[in-house]
Design a protein around this motif. Structure first.
Motif, PDB file in Angstrom:
ATOM      1  N   ASP A  49      38.750  47.675  29.839  1.00  0.00           N
ATOM      2  CA  ASP A  49      39.426  47.700  31.700  1.00  0.00           C
ATOM      3  C   ASP A  49      39.835  46.236  31.543  1.00  0.00           C
ATOM      4  O   ASP A  49      41.111  46.330  32.087  1.00  0.00           O
ATOM      5  N   ILE A  50      38.856  45.343  31.228  1.00  0.00           N
ATOM      6  CA  ILE A  50      39.733  43.924  31.597  1.00  0.00           C
ATOM      7  C   ILE A  50      40.788  43.747  30.912  1.00  0.00           C
ATOM      8  O   ILE A  50      41.549  43.370  30.702  1.00  0.00           O
ATOM      9  N   GLU A  51      40.988  44.371  29.457  1.00  0.00           N
ATOM     10  CA  GLU A  51      42.161  44.773  28.698  1.00  0.00           C
ATOM     11  C   GLU A  51      43.216  44.793  29.653  1.00  0.00           C
ATOM     12  O   GLU A  51      44.227  44.750  28.846  1.00  0.00           O
ATOM     13  N   ARG A  52      42.767  46.480  29.253  1.00  0.00           N
ATOM     14  CA  ARG A  52      43.804  47.290  31.211  1.00  0.00           C
ATOM     15  C   ARG A  52      44.367  46.007  31.437  1.00  0.00           C
ATOM     16  O   ARG A  52      45.678  46.025  32.085  1.00  0.00           O
ATOM     17  N   TYR A  53      43.491  44.908  32.380  1.00  0.00           N
ATOM     18  CA  TYR A  53      43.765  44.686  33.680  1.00  0.00           C
ATOM     19  C   TYR A  53      45.168  43.614  33.322  1.00  0.00           C
ATOM     20  O   TYR A  53      45.634  43.426  34.476  1.00  0.00           O
ATOM     21  N   GLU A  54      44.202  43.162  32.010  1.00  0.00           N
ATOM     22  CA  GLU A  54      45.399  42.124  31.688  1.00  0.00           C
ATOM     23  C   GLU A  54      46.963  42.258  31.380  1.00  0.00           C
ATOM     24  O   GLU A  54      48.195  41.616  31.454  1.00  0.00           O
ATOM     25  N   GLU A  55      46.742  43.666  30.904  1.00  0.00           N
ATOM     26  CA  GLU A  55      48.223  44.186  30.358  1.00  0.00           C
ATOM     27  C   GLU A  55      49.127  44.568  32.009  1.00  0.00           C
ATOM     28  O   GLU A  55      50.104  44.403  31.481  1.00  0.00           O
ATOM     29  N   GLU A  56      48.300  45.211  32.840  1.00  0.00           N
ATOM     30  CA  GLU A  56      49.174  45.403  33.984  1.00  0.00           C
ATOM     31  C   GLU A  56      49.311  44.214  34.607  1.00  0.00           C
ATOM     32  O   GLU A  56      50.625  43.377  34.814  1.00  0.00           O
ATOM     33  N   TRP A  57      48.569  42.869  34.892  1.00  0.00           N
ATOM     34  CA  TRP A  57      48.991  41.446  34.914  1.00  0.00           C
ATOM     35  C   TRP A  57      50.115  41.301  34.227  1.00  0.00           C
ATOM     36  O   TRP A  57      51.833  40.384  34.841  1.00  0.00           O
ATOM     37  N   ASP A  58      50.506  42.157  32.903  1.00  0.00           N
ATOM     38  CA  ASP A  58      51.270  41.320  31.901  1.00  0.00           C
ATOM     39  C   ASP A  58      52.892  42.075  32.157  1.00  0.00           C
ATOM     40  O   ASP A  58      53.775  41.698  32.031  1.00  0.00           O
ATOM     41  N   GLU A  59      52.635  43.362  32.553  1.00  0.00           N
ATOM     42  CA  GLU A  59      53.763  44.150  32.219  1.00  0.00           C
ATOM     43  C   GLU A  59      54.146  44.267  33.905  1.00  0.00           C
ATOM     44  O   GLU A  59      55.284  44.571  34.205  1.00  0.00           O
ATOM     45  N   GLU A  60      53.594  44.029  35.067  1.00  0.00           N
ATOM     46  CA  GLU A  60      53.751  43.833  35.868  1.00  0.00           C
ATOM     47  C   GLU A  60      53.740  42.902  37.220  1.00  0.00           C
ATOM     48  O   GLU A  60      54.354  43.286  38.051  1.00  0.00           O
ATOM     49  N   GLY A  61      53.257  42.023  36.279  1.00  0.00           N
ATOM     50  CA  GLY A  61      52.810  41.002  38.038  1.00  0.00           C
ATOM     51  C   GLY A  61      52.442  40.611  38.827  1.00  0.00           C
ATOM     52  O   GLY A  61      52.118  40.640  39.310  1.00  0.00           O
ATOM     53  N   PHE A  62      51.294  42.051  38.539  1.00  0.00           N
ATOM     54  CA  PHE A  62      50.161  41.858  39.596  1.00  0.00           C
ATOM     55  C   PHE A  62      49.645  42.647  38.975  1.00  0.00           C
ATOM     56  O   PHE A  62      48.959  43.307  37.357  1.00  0.00           O
ATOM     57  N   GLY A  63      47.375  42.680  39.311  1.00  0.00           N
ATOM     58  CA  GLY A  63      46.752  43.683  38.983  1.00  0.00           C
ATOM     59  C   GLY A  63      45.370  43.460  38.989  1.00  0.00           C
ATOM     60  O   GLY A  63      45.543  42.440  40.505  1.00  0.00           O
ATOM     61  N   PRO A  64      44.415  43.833  39.115  1.00  0.00           N
ATOM     62  CA  PRO A  64      43.007  43.501  39.637  1.00  0.00           C
ATOM     63  C   PRO A  64      42.255  42.068  39.304  1.00  0.00           C
ATOM     64  O   PRO A  64      43.057  42.043  38.304  1.00  0.00           O
ATOM     65  N   PHE A  65      42.076  41.406  40.327  1.00  0.00           N
ATOM     66  CA  PHE A  65      41.964  39.773  40.388  1.00  0.00           C
ATOM     67  C   PHE A  65      40.424  39.569  39.939  1.00  0.00           C
ATOM     68  O   PHE A  65      39.623  40.439  40.397  1.00  0.00           O
TER      69      PHE A  65
END
Length: 177
Positions: A49-65
């Motif tokens: 999950d955390i890996e996916r959250y960080e990938e979303e941050w990298d790809e989308e510029g947002f994600g779960p904090f």
């Protein structure tokens, strides 16, 4: 690095130190009751999950904090944004969500964190619209969405799980900081 501070909370990107406390939150059946099919998540799944959250941050510029208490630095859960790809109609809305450890419920932390995320999304990220998808029976999350000024919208069933959901909506023209 993106970081948001509220009077009691710090919302920040994820670190290695967050794995164990988040896995403890995810292992609580009462916490996970309104997430997906209600299954708890183990340490390995939480790491994914955390890996996916960080990938979303990298790809989308947002994600779960990651959400931590200012006073203690204790991780209490998460709040943030994600693309709502699971909805039956491919709207590609940006959804806001939150999950806190049970010991932090009823203290206004979810509303405080979600409000900070919503303000950041609409004012700093320039989004025009944000949705929150809640289980119809999850009164606590329904209340948080209402406190954010989100309007209850359409009801639907989760396409894979058949769970009744409600989509709450707010757009920039309706938002009041």
């Amino acid at each position: 690095m993106t970081e948001i501070r509220t009077p009691r909370l710090v919302l920040r990107r994820w670190s290695d130190d967050d794995l164990v406390p988040l896995s403890e939150i995810n292992a609580d059946p009462e916490v996970m009751r309104w997430t997906g099919d209600g299954s708890v998540r183990d340490l390995e799944e939480t790491a994914e999950d955390i890996e996916r959250y960080e990938e979303e941050w990298d790809e989308e510029g947002f994600g779960p904090f990651a959400v931590e208490l200012i006073g203690s630095g204790e991780l209490i859960g998460f709040a943030g944004l994600s693309v709502t790809e699971f909805l039956p109609e491919p709207t590609h809305d940006i959804g806001i969500g939150w999950r806190l450890g049970r010991q932090f419920w009823g203290q206004g932390y979810a509303s405080e964190a979600a409000h900070a995320v919503l303000e950041w999304a609409l004012q700093d990220r320039g989004l025009d619209r944000v949705v929150a998808v809640t289980h119809l029976a999850d009164r606590a999350s329904e209340n948080v969405a209402a406190k954010l000024g989100m309007e209850p919208g359409r009801e639907l069933k989760h396409p894979d799980l058949g769970i009744p959901l409600r989509v709450h909506v707010i757009d920039l023209t309706e938002y009041q900081a």
